[in-house]
Scaffold this motif. Structure first.
Motif, mmCIF file in Angstrom:
data_model
loop_
_atom_site.group_PDB
_atom_site.id
_atom_site.type_symbol
_atom_site.label_atom_id
_atom_site.label_comp_id
_atom_site.label_asym_id
_atom_site.label_seq_id
_atom_site.Cartn_x
_atom_site.Cartn_y
_atom_site.Cartn_z
ATOM 1 N N TYR A 167 0.918 -1.307 0.027
ATOM 2 C CA TYR A 167 0.014 -0.082 0.049
ATOM 3 C C TYR A 167 0.980 1.348 -0.031
ATOM 4 O O TYR A 167 2.033 1.095 0.295
ATOM 5 C CB TYR A 167 -1.066 0.002 1.259
ATOM 6 C CG TYR A 167 -2.150 -0.751 0.995
ATOM 7 C CD1 TYR A 167 -3.298 -0.565 -0.102
ATOM 8 C CD2 TYR A 167 -2.476 -2.080 1.659
ATOM 9 C CE1 TYR A 167 -4.369 -1.069 -0.206
ATOM 10 C CE2 TYR A 167 -3.195 -2.999 1.392
ATOM 11 C CZ TYR A 167 -4.364 -2.532 0.584
ATOM 12 O OH TYR A 167 -5.516 -3.257 0.169
ATOM 13 N N GLU B 208 -17.110 -11.778 1.745
ATOM 14 C CA GLU B 208 -18.126 -12.027 2.769
ATOM 15 C C GLU B 208 -19.416 -11.536 2.474
ATOM 16 O O GLU B 208 -19.926 -10.571 3.391
ATOM 17 C CB GLU B 208 -17.430 -10.956 4.042
ATOM 18 C CG GLU B 208 -15.910 -11.063 4.077
ATOM 19 C CD GLU B 208 -15.504 -11.504 5.430
ATOM 20 O OE1 GLU B 208 -16.562 -12.100 6.287
ATOM 21 O OE2 GLU B 208 -14.531 -11.640 5.938
ATOM 22 N N ASN C 266 1.280 3.731 1.942
ATOM 23 C CA ASN C 266 2.129 3.865 2.957
ATOM 24 C C ASN C 266 3.120 2.889 3.574
ATOM 25 O O ASN C 266 3.717 3.119 4.738
ATOM 26 C CB ASN C 266 1.038 3.743 4.487
ATOM 27 C CG ASN C 266 0.387 2.266 4.576
ATOM 28 O OD1 ASN C 266 0.658 1.445 3.974
ATOM 29 N ND2 ASN C 266 -0.650 2.214 5.643
ATOM 30 N N PHE D 45 2.929 -0.448 3.830
ATOM 31 C CA PHE D 45 2.471 -1.685 4.287
ATOM 32 C C PHE D 45 2.148 -2.696 3.322
ATOM 33 O O PHE D 45 1.852 -2.584 2.188
ATOM 34 C CB PHE D 45 1.059 -1.631 4.995
ATOM 35 C CG PHE D 45 0.780 -2.827 5.744
ATOM 36 C CD1 PHE D 45 1.216 -3.260 6.826
ATOM 37 C CD2 PHE D 45 -0.410 -3.864 5.278
ATOM 38 C CE1 PHE D 45 0.824 -4.312 7.559
ATOM 39 C CE2 PHE D 45 -0.598 -4.940 5.773
ATOM 40 C CZ PHE D 45 0.036 -5.208 6.879
ATOM 41 N N ALA E 41 0.669 -5.959 2.154
ATOM 42 C CA ALA E 41 -0.448 -6.591 2.443
ATOM 43 C C ALA E 41 -0.387 -7.930 1.859
ATOM 44 O O ALA E 41 -0.981 -9.042 2.779
ATOM 45 C CB ALA E 41 -1.666 -6.070 2.381
ATOM 46 N N PRO F 68 -7.730 -15.313 9.174
ATOM 47 C CA PRO F 68 -8.174 -14.296 10.000
ATOM 48 C C PRO F 68 -8.221 -12.778 9.554
ATOM 49 O O PRO F 68 -7.733 -12.677 8.290
ATOM 50 C CB PRO F 68 -7.139 -14.370 11.387
ATOM 51 C CG PRO F 68 -6.114 -14.980 10.637
ATOM 52 C CD PRO F 68 -6.501 -15.757 9.541
ATOM 53 N N SER F 69 -8.862 -11.838 10.181
ATOM 54 C CA SER F 69 -9.047 -10.343 9.943
ATOM 55 C C SER F 69 -7.651 -9.659 9.487
ATOM 56 O O SER F 69 -6.609 -10.242 10.264
ATOM 57 C CB SER F 69 -9.807 -9.602 10.816
ATOM 58 O OG SER F 69 -9.801 -8.572 10.554
ATOM 59 N N GLY F 70 -7.513 -9.291 8.402
ATOM 60 C CA GLY F 70 -6.124 -8.514 8.051
ATOM 61 C C GLY F 70 -5.227 -9.470 7.520
ATOM 62 O O GLY F 70 -4.303 -8.872 7.078
ATOM 63 N N CYS F 71 -5.730 -10.629 6.992
ATOM 64 C CA CYS F 71 -4.690 -11.370 6.338
ATOM 65 C C CYS F 71 -4.291 -11.283 4.879
ATOM 66 O O CYS F 71 -3.374 -11.644 4.193
ATOM 67 C CB CYS F 71 -4.912 -12.926 6.629
ATOM 68 S SG CYS F 71 -6.262 -13.223 5.491
ATOM 69 N N GLY F 72 -5.174 -10.212 4.210
ATOM 70 C CA GLY F 72 -4.860 -9.964 2.922
ATOM 71 C C GLY F 72 -6.011 -10.530 1.901
ATOM 72 O O GLY F 72 -5.616 -10.426 0.648
ATOM 73 N N LYS F 73 -6.929 -11.085 2.433
ATOM 74 C CA LYS F 73 -8.137 -11.820 1.612
ATOM 75 C C LYS F 73 -8.634 -10.975 0.426
ATOM 76 O O LYS F 73 -8.655 -10.997 -0.635
ATOM 77 C CB LYS F 73 -9.005 -12.418 2.466
ATOM 78 C CG LYS F 73 -8.812 -13.320 3.458
ATOM 79 C CD LYS F 73 -9.956 -13.581 4.164
ATOM 80 C CE LYS F 73 -10.536 -12.878 5.083
ATOM 81 N NZ LYS F 73 -9.974 -12.476 6.386
ATOM 82 N N SER F 74 -8.991 -9.634 1.260
ATOM 83 C CA SER F 74 -10.161 -8.882 0.525
ATOM 84 C C SER F 74 -9.100 -8.102 -0.473
ATOM 85 O O SER F 74 -9.396 -7.618 -1.483
ATOM 86 C CB SER F 74 -10.785 -7.532 1.400
ATOM 87 O OG SER F 74 -11.324 -8.017 2.312
ATOM 88 N N THR F 75 -7.876 -7.544 -0.133
ATOM 89 C CA THR F 75 -6.854 -6.829 -0.824
ATOM 90 C C THR F 75 -6.660 -7.868 -2.146
ATOM 91 O O THR F 75 -6.595 -7.205 -3.356
ATOM 92 C CB THR F 75 -5.550 -6.747 -0.015
ATOM 93 O OG1 THR F 75 -5.657 -6.013 1.042
ATOM 94 C CG2 THR F 75 -4.486 -6.089 -1.192
HETATM 95 P P1 ATP Z 1 -10.873 -8.580 6.857
HETATM 96 O O1 ATP Z 1 -11.427 -10.093 6.992
HETATM 97 O O2 ATP Z 1 -10.759 -7.828 8.241
HETATM 98 O O3 ATP Z 1 -11.570 -7.613 5.729
HETATM 99 P P2 ATP Z 1 -8.685 -9.243 4.944
HETATM 100 O O4 ATP Z 1 -8.117 -10.426 5.315
HETATM 101 O O5 ATP Z 1 -9.720 -8.897 4.034
HETATM 102 O O6 ATP Z 1 -9.383 -8.762 6.707
HETATM 103 P P3 ATP Z 1 -7.350 -6.659 4.013
HETATM 104 O O7 ATP Z 1 -8.803 -6.091 4.186
HETATM 105 O O8 ATP Z 1 -6.998 -7.483 2.783
HETATM 106 O O9 ATP Z 1 -7.759 -7.929 4.917
HETATM 107 O O10 ATP Z 1 -6.287 -6.198 4.483
HETATM 108 C C1 ATP Z 1 -4.825 -6.665 4.684
HETATM 109 C C2 ATP Z 1 -4.050 -5.747 5.542
HETATM 110 O O11 ATP Z 1 -3.748 -4.321 4.704
HETATM 111 C C3 ATP Z 1 -4.577 -5.214 6.833
HETATM 112 O O12 ATP Z 1 -3.687 -5.032 7.644
HETATM 113 C C4 ATP Z 1 -5.116 -3.811 6.220
HETATM 114 O O13 ATP Z 1 -5.091 -2.906 7.604
HETATM 115 C C5 ATP Z 1 -4.276 -3.534 5.559
HETATM 116 N N1 ATP Z 1 -4.830 -2.340 4.549
HETATM 117 C C6 ATP Z 1 -6.072 -2.214 3.994
HETATM 118 N N2 ATP Z 1 -6.259 -1.489 2.984
HETATM 119 C C7 ATP Z 1 -4.947 -0.635 3.366
HETATM 120 C C8 ATP Z 1 -4.731 0.596 2.673
HETATM 121 N N3 ATP Z 1 -5.524 1.367 1.894
HETATM 122 N N4 ATP Z 1 -3.485 1.367 3.226
HETATM 123 C C9 ATP Z 1 -2.832 0.793 3.872
HETATM 124 N N5 ATP Z 1 -2.954 -0.683 4.440
HETATM 125 C C10 ATP Z 1 -4.292 -1.150 4.271
#
Ligand code: ATP
Length: 357
Positions: free
Chosen positions: A13, A160, A15, A17, A19, A38-45
């Motif tokens: 990202y 989701e 910033n 990070f 991901a 788990p939450s934040g593991c990068g699935k949605s990204t």
């Molecule tokens: P959830 O189930 O909570 O949606 P996820 O597995 O889908 O979680 P993501 O949304 O892909 O997780 O996020 C992965 C990581 O990237 C997280 O740590 C999140 O904080 C970070 N992240 C997401 N969007 C951004 C962004 N625009 N800028 C910086 N970091 C981001």
């Protein structure tokens, strides 16, 4: 050639990070693939990179073997269903489903035929004249799915989609999504943190943790052949029981009792003196005496009746674990209990790398 290919895909990202790390996957046409973790593991990204809603920092995304990194969402022919189904409140179900086609200027006759067909698949025919506020949560979610389905795209992405529904609606919608997939055969990528959704819907599951793929496999493979401690603990409910122990004289220690690892896993003879993680699933234990099994004496602390099964919370010395038995076999609390872990149900992981041995 695979229909979709992700090759060493990374997301960093703005910033800084990181991901998603080196994501590799090939998806066949018509497959139902679930990203779970788990939450934040990068699935949605990862899903958003496939959708074209998020840039790919490095690596390649290919559709039918052709690089698609630079293509916009429309060119990729993807339809996405989000967590919040965001229907237009002032439009009827019909108009909500038809919306995408109306925008494209598709013929009214064609729209009507496709809306009717989609509504039939989704069991919405009798609700076409209603406004969203006159629908249940599950029905609204079906409209949102309808809106995506009607576009007849090659790739169907869901992030989701059931998380706004109550537990009962989720179960119903889950089987409906499976049915819709069977009927449409659309290549589907589905994101969830719910392992039951993943296990019941997926042809293949991708388990992620902290931006890294942990394992890709069928539900059967993930349950019976987990690649590491994380996957073993993530798939299965209640989770697998683990104990860390050093191997001494071919045995490991489970709350003061010895488990004969050498008998169960003669192939691990070289592990003498090393630390391992030993695991067994709550539902894999037996209460009747059995050959080729480790005998464990424990104390029953609590039982939790779930219907046909009961969870038993036990202690063995300082070690705690959960067992799952047929409710007819529920033991008394505060009493000793003897159980057996069949050798074929024992899992052994490297204490350092936590990879399966
Ligand atoms: P959830 O189930 O909570 O949606 P996820 O597995 O889908 O979680 P993501 O949304 O892909 O997780 O996020 C992965 C990581 O990237 C997280 O740590 C999140 O904080 C970070 N992240 C997401 N969007 C951004 C962004 N625009 N800028 C910086 N970091 C981001």
């Amino acid at each position: 050639m695979a229909y979709l290919t992700l090759r060493n895909v990374n997301k960093i990202y703005p910033n800084g990070f990181h991901a998603v790390h080196n994501f590799n996957l090939e998806i066949e046409k018509g497959e139902f693939v679930v990203f779970v973790g788990p939450s934040g593991c990068g699935k949605s990204t990862t899903l958003r990179m496939i959708a074209g809603l998020e840039d790919i920092s490095s690596g390649e995304f290919l559709i039918n073997g052709t690089r698609a990194n630079e293509k916009g969402p429309r060119e990729r022919e993807v339809a996405m269903v989000f967590q919040s189904y965001a229907l237009y409140p002032q439009m009827t179900v019909y108009d909500n489903i038809a919306f995408g086609l109306t925008l494209q200027g598709v013929d009214e006759d064609v729209i009507e035929e496709r809306v009717n067909k989609t509504a039939k698949i989704l069991g919405l025919t009798e609700y076409l004249d209603r406004l969203p506020r006159a629908l249940s949560g599950g029905q609204r979610q079906r409209v949102a799915i309808g809106r995506a389905l009607i576009r007849k795209v090659g790739i169907f992405l869901m992030d989701e989609p059931l998380s706004n529904l109550d537990a009962k609606q989720r179960v119903t919608m889950r089987s409906e999504i499976a049915q819709i997939h069977q009927e449409t055969g659309a290549t589907t990528i589905y994101v969830t943190h719910d392992q039951t959704e993943a296990m019941t819907l997926a042809d293949r599951i991708v388990v992620m943790k902290s931006g890294y793929v942990q394992q890709v496999g069928t539900p059967y493979e993930l349950y019976f052949k987990p690649a590491n401690v994380f996957v073993a603990g993530f798939i299965g409910e209640p989770p697998m029981n683990f104990v860390r122990s050093r191997v001494e004289n071919g045995t490991i220690d489970f709350g003061g009792q010895k488990i004969d690892l050498a008998a169960a896993r003669p192939d691990l003879a070289g592990m003498e003196g090393k630390e391992i993680v030993f695991g067994f699933r709550p539902e894999s234990i037996v209460l009747q005496e059995r050959e080729k099994a480790a005998r464990i004496d424990c104390q029953v602390e609590l039982t939790e009746m779930l219907g046909d099964n009961t969870n038993i919370y036990i202690t063995c010395g300082e070690k705690q674990a959960i067992l799952k038995v047929d409710s007819h076999d529920t033991p008394e609390t505060d009493q000793p209990l003897r159980f057996y872990i069949p050798q074929e149900s024992m899992y052994v992981f490297d204490g350092e790398t936590e990879m399966v041995l």
